[in-house]
Structure formats: structure tokens, C-alpha cells
Design a protein around this motif. Structure first.
Motif, mmCIF file in Angstrom:
data_model
loop_
_atom_site.group_PDB
_atom_site.id
_atom_site.type_symbol
_atom_site.label_atom_id
_atom_site.label_comp_id
_atom_site.label_asym_id
_atom_site.label_seq_id
_atom_site.Cartn_x
_atom_site.Cartn_y
_atom_site.Cartn_z
ATOM 1 N N SER A 1 0.804 -1.220 0.000
ATOM 2 C CA SER A 1 0.000 0.000 0.000
ATOM 3 C C SER A 1 0.843 1.278 0.000
ATOM 4 O O SER A 1 0.639 2.156 -0.851
ATOM 5 C CB SER A 1 -0.959 -0.004 1.198
ATOM 6 N N PRO A 2 1.825 1.439 0.922
ATOM 7 C CA PRO A 2 2.639 2.662 0.880
ATOM 8 C C PRO A 2 3.410 2.819 -0.431
ATOM 9 O O PRO A 2 3.589 3.937 -0.923
ATOM 10 C CB PRO A 2 3.604 2.480 2.059
ATOM 11 N N ALA A 3 3.857 1.681 -1.009
ATOM 12 C CA ALA A 3 4.598 1.747 -2.271
ATOM 13 C C ALA A 3 3.705 2.239 -3.402
ATOM 14 O O ALA A 3 4.112 3.080 -4.218
ATOM 15 C CB ALA A 3 5.182 0.375 -2.607
ATOM 16 N N VAL A 4 2.486 1.718 -3.461
ATOM 17 C CA VAL A 4 1.551 2.135 -4.510
ATOM 18 C C VAL A 4 1.178 3.597 -4.346
ATOM 19 O O VAL A 4 1.159 4.364 -5.319
ATOM 20 C CB VAL A 4 0.291 1.240 -4.484
ATOM 21 N N TRP A 57 -4.308 11.896 -5.586
ATOM 22 C CA TRP A 57 -4.890 11.308 -4.385
ATOM 23 C C TRP A 57 -6.274 10.723 -4.658
ATOM 24 O O TRP A 57 -6.693 9.761 -4.020
ATOM 25 C CB TRP A 57 -4.946 12.339 -3.260
ATOM 26 N N ARG A 58 -6.991 11.316 -5.598
ATOM 27 C CA ARG A 58 -8.289 10.756 -5.974
ATOM 28 C C ARG A 58 -8.117 9.346 -6.518
ATOM 29 O O ARG A 58 -8.924 8.449 -6.238
ATOM 30 C CB ARG A 58 -8.950 11.661 -7.010
ATOM 31 N N THR A 59 -7.046 9.136 -7.266
ATOM 32 C CA THR A 59 -6.756 7.787 -7.778
ATOM 33 C C THR A 59 -6.485 6.820 -6.626
ATOM 34 O O THR A 59 -6.950 5.680 -6.633
ATOM 35 C CB THR A 59 -5.528 7.833 -8.712
ATOM 36 N N VAL A 60 -5.730 7.299 -5.624
ATOM 37 C CA VAL A 60 -5.449 6.473 -4.447
ATOM 38 C C VAL A 60 -6.746 6.055 -3.770
ATOM 39 O O VAL A 60 -6.946 4.884 -3.426
ATOM 40 C CB VAL A 60 -4.559 7.235 -3.446
ATOM 41 N N PHE A 61 -7.653 6.999 -3.594
ATOM 42 C CA PHE A 61 -8.908 6.708 -2.914
ATOM 43 C C PHE A 61 -9.799 5.781 -3.735
ATOM 44 O O PHE A 61 -10.498 4.924 -3.179
ATOM 45 C CB PHE A 61 -9.645 8.005 -2.598
ATOM 46 N N TYR A 62 -9.797 5.951 -5.049
ATOM 47 C CA TYR A 62 -10.597 5.073 -5.910
ATOM 48 C C TYR A 62 -10.097 3.627 -5.815
ATOM 49 O O TYR A 62 -10.892 2.694 -5.796
ATOM 50 C CB TYR A 62 -10.535 5.548 -7.358
ATOM 51 N N ILE A 63 -8.785 3.464 -5.780
ATOM 52 C CA ILE A 63 -8.222 2.110 -5.650
ATOM 53 C C ILE A 63 -8.638 1.492 -4.319
ATOM 54 O O ILE A 63 -9.082 0.332 -4.260
ATOM 55 C CB ILE A 63 -6.687 2.151 -5.769
ATOM 56 N N GLY A 108 2.896 5.917 -2.837
ATOM 57 C CA GLY A 108 4.066 6.727 -3.168
ATOM 58 C C GLY A 108 4.286 6.844 -4.658
ATOM 59 O O GLY A 108 4.647 7.915 -5.168
ATOM 60 N N LEU A 109 4.071 5.748 -5.400
ATOM 61 C CA LEU A 109 4.249 5.762 -6.849
ATOM 62 C C LEU A 109 3.240 6.674 -7.527
ATOM 63 O O LEU A 109 3.571 7.412 -8.458
ATOM 64 C CB LEU A 109 4.101 4.333 -7.395
ATOM 65 N N ILE A 110 2.004 6.658 -7.042
ATOM 66 C CA ILE A 110 0.951 7.463 -7.660
ATOM 67 C C ILE A 110 1.130 8.947 -7.354
ATOM 68 O O ILE A 110 0.893 9.803 -8.217
ATOM 69 C CB ILE A 110 -0.433 6.987 -7.172
ATOM 70 N N THR A 111 1.578 9.275 -6.139
ATOM 71 C CA THR A 111 1.617 10.676 -5.697
ATOM 72 C C THR A 111 3.006 11.299 -5.752
ATOM 73 O O THR A 111 3.180 12.431 -5.276
ATOM 74 C CB THR A 111 1.089 10.781 -4.254
ATOM 75 N N GLU A 112 3.993 10.603 -6.318
ATOM 76 C CA GLU A 112 5.368 11.096 -6.235
ATOM 77 C C GLU A 112 5.619 12.358 -7.046
ATOM 78 O O GLU A 112 6.531 13.129 -6.741
ATOM 79 C CB GLU A 112 6.337 10.004 -6.691
#
Length: 527
Positions: free
Chosen positions: A452-455, A469-475, A457-461
Motif C-alpha cells: 500500500s505505501p509503495a503504490v 490522491w483521488r486515484t489512491v482513494f478510488y483504488i 508513493g508511486l501514484i503521488t510522487e
């Protein structure tokens, strides 16, 4: 006068104890829950204390000075231009905040800090299944006590390890994780022999709620010790928490037992009530005897996979909500949530309250409906509600801080319903192997601590934008909702055939205990 060990029987079966005649407030099973509650306060205090202590261990100013020239140029201005409605603290104000923690004498960059904090999970993951197997074979009381003693020792050694070097500290944290990894499976094994089905939700929920209470207590206490503690401040965190957990280990080993049959102070009526309610579901073999685990049946059981899927989703959501949300609050909502203890603790307080409320409600619902329906109601609600709120959270910006905090608190709180869903479902379908099943499901869930932290971090880097962050929440919402659907289809609260013990409750022993209590009753003078 009525004997304390006297009991009545249900009219439908002369050999069945009426639960209303069995003590509750003075019972040994409630005492076990209370002691277990404080145990989980301690184990989570030892787990999260470094997250607070590292702030005052590290010399933040030195770390910034060692950063690259690009970072220096970005931060060379005295203030940052952001919308005033977002309330971001200026660079000057940030510098003032940082100076509060400049007393640290250790220089670790962010990467090193991340390695140290993450090393716990390597050990934690390694002993989930092994811990459950050892607890079933040798007894959960002994395994849990030894595990906690190991964690206490590692806590005492943390200040020495930190001053020696970060590699030594990582080794200590890995060993701490090894000890912690056996705690939940061991407690599950114990409750598999102690918790009557009609009381299982509230007993286990109360016990495991200690984990959230431990987090709520540890954050402010550790912060105070950082500033006012002895031995230089932050080392006192580890000395005090190590001492309290050591004291708990002594009490645990003296006051508890693996099963009601082995308990020295339990009443005859309570012992018999628990045995009747769990007949055919627990091993009559003593600790250390040969153990045959139905591995094939376990790994071909869809109810087991429903629990595993729920555990994965729960841990993914937990790490997303509780670990990464503070970064979201800071970067997107421009709110320094870490500087406000109330905002930081609010989700945990709600989580703790909901766990206990759900436990009591689940037992009430289970008396009228099936265990399967009860587990599905609480597990699915505990996933669908946070999942939908995550979607909503992804559409809030820095002008809606209050609503964002409210959604976060409500989402985390409702996820506590899962404690009366999948988290105790192992004991429904296979009480004799509850610790092993928990080890299997929690091993799968613990991997989310890495993934989870890796994903995220990859999305929001790139920019820490609201779109990312919207993508993070959708996942996260997708994982929650998919798991809820899977549990709805395959989840079960029924005892599985492969988990049934052939030997039934000994009727002769039942009659002997009845005669024993009647004799006690006849010897007492009438009031």
C-alpha cells in the motif's frame, strides 16, 4: 441461600445450562478479556512508539542541511504563496515548529527513517502462521507471554540500538515484529477455547479494541516524554513502555490459562457452560501433543478465502486511511494534522468506540439471526461505508478541511465494524484452528504494509495533487467494495465439517459436576 456455583437448566434439555444463571461480571472469561485488553494496549504501544519518538530522536535541522542543492533552492524563500483560505503555515512558522525538535542527536535522512519504521513488518509477517501453529500446539497463553516478553526486551534495547547505528535498530525492530506477529494468532487460539458463541463478538471485540486504545494513549504520552522525560527525553519512552509491558507479562502468566479446564479460579458452572457451548469444536488434547492440522481442507475452503480477502482489504484500507491520510491532509488540504493531537487521535477514538459497540450489537443480532448473517452485516457495512467515504474524500480540496476530517473520522470509525465481521469469523468456522487461520489471513493482510505505501508513493510522487490522491482513494474503495461482494457470496459463520472434533461432551462428567454443585448447595444454610 443460593450457592455461587449453582445453576439452572433449560427446559428443552435437562443437561443444558441456562446462560442466565452463569456469572458475567465476576466471570473468568470477562477477566481474561480485561487482561487481554491491557495486553493489546501494551503491544500496540511498543509497536507505534518509534513513530513518535523518531521525531525527537532525529536532528531535523542537520537533515535539512544535508539535503541536495535543489531542495535548498526550492526552500530558499521565506514564505510559500498559497491561498489564505487553505491556512498553510508559512516557511518561517515551519522553521519555528522544526526548532522544537532540534534537540535530537541522531542524523537519519528520510529514506533511512522509512527503512527503520518499515523493518517491523518483515518480522511481523514472518510469524503469523508459525505463531498460530505454535499456539495451537503448545498453548496460546505460553506463546503470547513469551512473545510479549521478547517485545519488552527489544523495547528496552531500542535506545542503545539507536545510538549504535540504524542497522542495529532495524534488527531490533525486526525481532520486535517477530514477537508481535504471534500475539493476535495466540489470542485467537485462546478465545477459541474460552468464548461461548453467543458472547464471542463482545469478548473478542473488547480485547482487540485495546490496540486502538494503545495508539490513542501512546501518541500523547510519547510526545510528553520526548519533552519532559528522563534519560535525555525520548529514551524514557522505551524504558517506561518496556517496564509496563514487562509487568503485564508477569500478570498474564500468573492469572491466565489456555482453557477453562486448566483455570484454577473459575467456577464449576462457568467451566461447564463454556464446555457445553463449545463441545465438538476444541481439542481435548493437551498442549505439546501430536497435532493434525487439516491443511488441505483449510486451503480448499471458500469461507477461509472469504476471510483472507476481507483481511487483505481491511489492511489495505487501514494503511491507506491511517498511514497515508496525514500526508494527504498536509499536501492537499494544507493542514498540518500532525501538530494537532486531537485531529490525529479522533479517528482512533472513533474506531475504538465502534469496535466495542459493534461487538455488543453483533451478539444481540446473533441471538435472533444466524451467525452467517451477523458476520456479513458487520463485515460488509464496515467495508462499504468507508469505501464510499473514500470516494467522497477524493473530491474535497483545501477549502473544505472540516468536511474532510469528518469523512476521515467516520470512515475509520465504521471500519471498526469489521472486528465483528471477518476478524472473529475464524472462531466461528473452526475454533480449534482459529489461531492458525488468523495467521494465514493476517499474513496475507500484512503484506499490504509493504504494498500500500509503495503504490501510494508511486501514484503521488510527482505533485501530491488532488487528482493523484483521488486515484489512491478510488483504488482503496474498489478493494473495499470487491472484498465486500466476495464475502457476501462466500462468507460463512457455520462450523465447518473439517473443524469438528469427534469426541463429544462427556455426559458422565456433566452429571458429576451437577452432583457436585447440588452437594454444595445442600450444605449451605437456607436464608
Amino acid at each position: 441461600m443460593k450457592s455461587k456455583d449453582s445453576f439452572t437448566v433449560n427446559s428443552g434439555n435437562e443437561n443444558t445450562i441456562d446462560p442466565k444463571s452463569v456469572p458475567w461480571w465476576t466471570s473468568s472469561r470477562l477477566g481474561l478479556a480485561v487482561l487481554g485488553f491491557f495486553g493489546f494496549i501494551n503491544i500496540y504501544a511498543l509497536r507505534v512508539n518509534l513513530s513518535v519518538a523518531i521525531v525527537c530522536m532525529v536532528n531535523a535541522t542537520a537533515v535539512r542541511l544535508n539535503s541536495n542543492s535543489e531542495s535548498d533552492s526550492v526552500n530558499s524563500t521565506n514564505s510559500i504563496n498559497v491561498p489564505s483560505s487553505c491556512g498553510l503555515i508559512s516557511a518561517d512558522a515551519n522553521a519555528t515548529l522544526v526548532r522544537k525538535f532540534e534537540d535530537g542527536d541522531i542524523i537519519w535522512d528520510k529514506t533511512t527513517q522509512g527503512l527503520i519504521l518499515g523493518s517491523f513488518f518483515w518480522g511481523y509477517l514472518s510469524t503469523q502462521i508459525l505463531g498460530g501453529w505454535l499456539a495451537v500446539k503448545f498453548g496460546g497463553r505460553r506463546v503470547l507471554g513469551i512473545s510479549m516478553a521478547l517485545c519488552s526486551l527489544c523495547t528496552f534495547l531500542t535506545p542503545i540500538a539507536a545510538h549504535t547505528g540504524y542497522v542495529f535498530l532495524m534488527i531490533i525492530r525486526i525481532i520486535l515484529g517477530i514477537g508481535s506477529g504471534s500475539v493476535f494468532p495466540s489470542m485467537h487460539t485462546i478465545w477459541g477455547k474460552w468464548a461461548p458463541p453467543q458472547e464471542r463478538s463482545k469478548l473478542t471485540a473488547f480485547t482487540y479494541a485495546g490496540a486502538q486504545a494503545g495508539i490513542v494513549v501512546t501518541f500523547p504520552v510519547s510526545s510528553l516524554l520526548c519533552k519532559y522525560g528522563f534519560a535525555g527525553g525520548w529514551p524514557s519512552i522505551f524504558y517506561i513502555l518496556g517496564s509496563t509491558s514487562s509487568l503485564w507479562v508477569v500478570l498474564w502468566m500468573v492469572l491466565t490459562s489456555d482453557s477453562p479446564e486448566e483455570h484454577k479460579r473459575i467456577s464449576d458452572v462457568e467451566r461447564l457452560y463454556i464446555r457445553q457451548s463449545l463441545q465438538n469444536t476444541v481439542h481435548k488434547k493437551g498442549p505439546g501433543k501430536k497435532l493434525k492440522v487439516p491443511w488441505k481442507s483449510i486451503f480448499t475452503s471458500m469461507p477461509v478465502y472469504a476471510i483472507i480477502m476481507s483481511n487483505i482489504a481491511s489492511d489495505w484500507g487501514g494503511y491507506t486511511l491511517l498511514t497515508n491520510i496525514p500526508t494527504y491532509m498536509k499536501e492537499v488540504l494544507k493542514l498540518d494534522i500532525t501538530s494537532n493531537g486531537f485531529y490525529s487521535a479522533l479517528p482512533y477514538i472513533g474506531f475504538w468506540a465502534m469496535i466495542n459497540i459493534a461487538g455488543m450489537l453483533a451478539d444481540l443480532i446473533q441471538k435472533r439471526f444466524s451467525t452467517t448473517l451477523t458476520r456479513k452485516i458487520f463485515d460488509i457495512t464496515g467495508k462499504v461505508t468507508p469505501g464510499l467515504l473514500l470516494i467522497g474524500l477524493g473530491h474535497l480540496d483545501c477549502t473544505m478541511k472540516g468536511l474532510a476530517i469528518a469523512l476521515l473520522a467516520i470512515g475509520v470509525s465504521f471500519s471498526g465494524l469489521q472486528y465483528s465481521g471477518f476478524l472473529i469469523n475464524h472462531m466461528d468456522i473452526a475454533p480449534a484452528y482459529a489461531g492458525i487461520l488468523f495467521g494465514i489471513s493476517n499474513s496475507a493482510g500484512a503484506t499490504m504494509g509493504f504494498i500500500s505505501p509503495a503504490v501510494v508513493g508511486l501514484i503521488t510522487e510527482k505533485g501530491q495533487s488532488i487528482v493523484e490522491w483521488r486515484t489512491v482513494f478510488y483504488i482503496g474503495a474498489s478493494i473495499y467494495l470487491t472484498s465486500a461482494l466476495f464475502y457476501l457470496i462466500f462468507g460463512s459463520g457455520e462450523l465447518q465439517k473439517w473443524a469438528v472434533e469427534e469426541k463429544t461432551l462427556d455426559v458422565e462428567e456433566l452429571n458429576m459436576l451437577e452432583d457436585k454443585t447440588e452437594t454444595k448447595k445442600s450444605k449451605e444454610p437456607e436464608s
